[in-house]
Design an enzyme around this catalytic site. Sequence first.
Site, PDB file in Angstrom:
ATOM      1  N   TYR A 150      -1.562   0.926  10.655  1.00 30.61           N
ATOM      2  CA  TYR A 150      -1.697   0.182   9.413  1.00 30.61           C
ATOM      3  C   TYR A 150      -0.515   0.467   8.489  1.00 30.61           C
ATOM      4  O   TYR A 150       0.081  -0.453   7.899  1.00 30.61           O
ATOM      5  CB  TYR A 150      -3.008   0.582   8.723  1.00 30.61           C
ATOM      6  CG  TYR A 150      -3.163   0.063   7.322  1.00 30.61           C
ATOM      7  CD1 TYR A 150      -3.529  -1.255   7.082  1.00 30.61           C
ATOM      8  CD2 TYR A 150      -2.962   0.905   6.220  1.00 30.61           C
ATOM      9  CE1 TYR A 150      -3.686  -1.731   5.782  1.00 30.61           C
ATOM     10  CE2 TYR A 150      -3.112   0.438   4.930  1.00 30.61           C
ATOM     11  CZ  TYR A 150      -3.474  -0.878   4.710  1.00 30.61           C
ATOM     12  OH  TYR A 150      -3.614  -1.344   3.431  1.00 30.61           O
ATOM     13  N   SER A 197       0.848  -1.197   0.000  1.00 31.94           N
ATOM     14  CA  SER A 197       0.000   0.000   0.000  1.00 31.94           C
ATOM     15  C   SER A 197       0.878   1.239   0.000  1.00 31.94           C
ATOM     16  O   SER A 197       1.985   1.227   0.553  1.00 31.94           O
ATOM     17  CB  SER A 197      -0.894   0.016   1.243  1.00 31.94           C
ATOM     18  OG  SER A 197      -1.553   1.253   1.373  1.00 31.94           O
TER      19      SER A 197
END
Length: 251
Positions: A157, A144
């Site tokens: 995250y 990501s």
Amino acid sequence: MKDAFGLPRSLLVLGGTSEVALATARRLIARRTRTVWLAGRPAPALDGAAAELRSLGAQVHTVAFDALDPGSHEAVLGKIFAEGDIDMVLLAFGVLGDQAQDERQPVNAVRVVQTNYTGAVSAGLVCAGALQAQGHGSLVVLSSVAGERARRADFIYGSSKAGLDTFTQGLGDALHGTGVHVMVVRPGFVRSRATAGLPEAPLATTPEAVATAVELGLRRRSETVWVPGSLRVVMSVLRHLPRSVFRRLPL
């Protein structure tokens, strides 16, 4: 075996209910893939995903797999590879967590990190070893852009994805020249069930767009894929901003 364009006949998905993974599987089935293994926690959603892919003409198997149980990974994944060569492994499991809540409840934060990083390291190494033993194949890992630089809004995250991204790059270097292709995919905000209700970030993308980028990356034997491609330039700028400036941006 893969064809001349790098597309697989057999696919193993770790995270068998991931919308990005299923969009990728659908796209590959439309091209050449004929055998798919969906690995994930047993649930109606996993069975439904398998049924959908079967309707597209693929032979689909489901297998119970838990990212949070690394002690089982070698046995579970070993059985799959024992059934025959796997041309591509797509490591697609992960959780977003809830930043505000996870900051107050560190046990939840640890669960995010253990799923996204520790579980991925375990499964990634097992699959990498199996691919190397068979002498060919691709390991595609969904990372990501959140891992590129820590943001106040999602640093738990993001830190797990930063670790995963670095691990994948290093693994790719370790396997260079062995016949195994390792590719890291860095999407931006993906519109999906997991992000429903969250404020949409600029340059948002879709599972189908990520699937298209994965196919192109396989054909080119890319090592890093950004989705959309313009994020490469954007993140290059953001990565080098002074911290005092970066923390004031509405990110």
